[in-house]
Design a protein around this motif. Structure first.
Motif: not given
Length: 171
Positions: A153-156, A160-163
């Motif tokens: 997971i790349d928090e940037n 990934h944030e949308a998931l």
């Protein structure tokens, strides 16, 4: 067990979100259209198109079957375009694509086609501006699972944030 099919259903069901960055990503509702006879497919590929009719998710512009979509968004037209565009691509006059073997599913951010190979089940992009094949996943199932359930997971990364937002909203 990670089920990309349910995650995609959730994305279609949510539709246009008002939460950033989930609002950036869309999966069009499925259409009742027959599969084009001249295009290769598999059970999981058919399932993808039974769940959605293209859209923009996981940093890919996905093609669809609907005749209501623009030329650039239609599966049949873009497959014909890429097969013609890459004819005689290599110096020996051959093409990287084979009709009946390669299915263009969409394109990535650089415009490179996202391709599924019926013979190997591999998913790749093809960098047509002087590049070559760029394998992404050894099977279509692994590719779709990794899109919705990435191993790292790349928090940037907006996807990934949308998931994470999708998972929360789908509860």
């Amino acid at each position: 067990m990670h089920d990309w099919r349910q995650a995609l259903r959730d994305l279609v069901t949510i539709g246009k979100s008002d939460t950033f960055p989930l609002l950036v990503f869309t999966a069009n509702p499925p259409v009742n259209a027959p599969w084009p006879q001249n295009l290769p497919a598999s059970k999981p590929v058919h399932e993808l198109f039974q769940l959605c009719d293209g859209g923009f998710f996981a940093d890919y512009n996905w093609l669809g079957l609907s005749t209501e979509l623009s030329e650039r968004e239609r599966l049949t037209l873009q497959n014909a375009y890429w097969h013609e565009h890459l004819t005689d691509y290599y110096p020996d006059g051959t093409s990287p694509l084979a009709k009946g073997q390669h299915l263009i599913l969409g394109n990535d951010a650089s415009g490179s086609p996202l391709i599924w190979d019926r013979n190997s089940d591999c998913v790749s992009t093809f960098f047509f501006k002087g590049g070559d094949w760029e394998p992404i996943a050894p099977t279509f199932e692994e590719f779709m699972t990794d899109l919705f359930f990435p191993k790292t997971i790349d928090e940037n990364d907006m996807w990934h944030e949308a998931l994470a937002q999708l998972k929360e909203q789908a509860k």
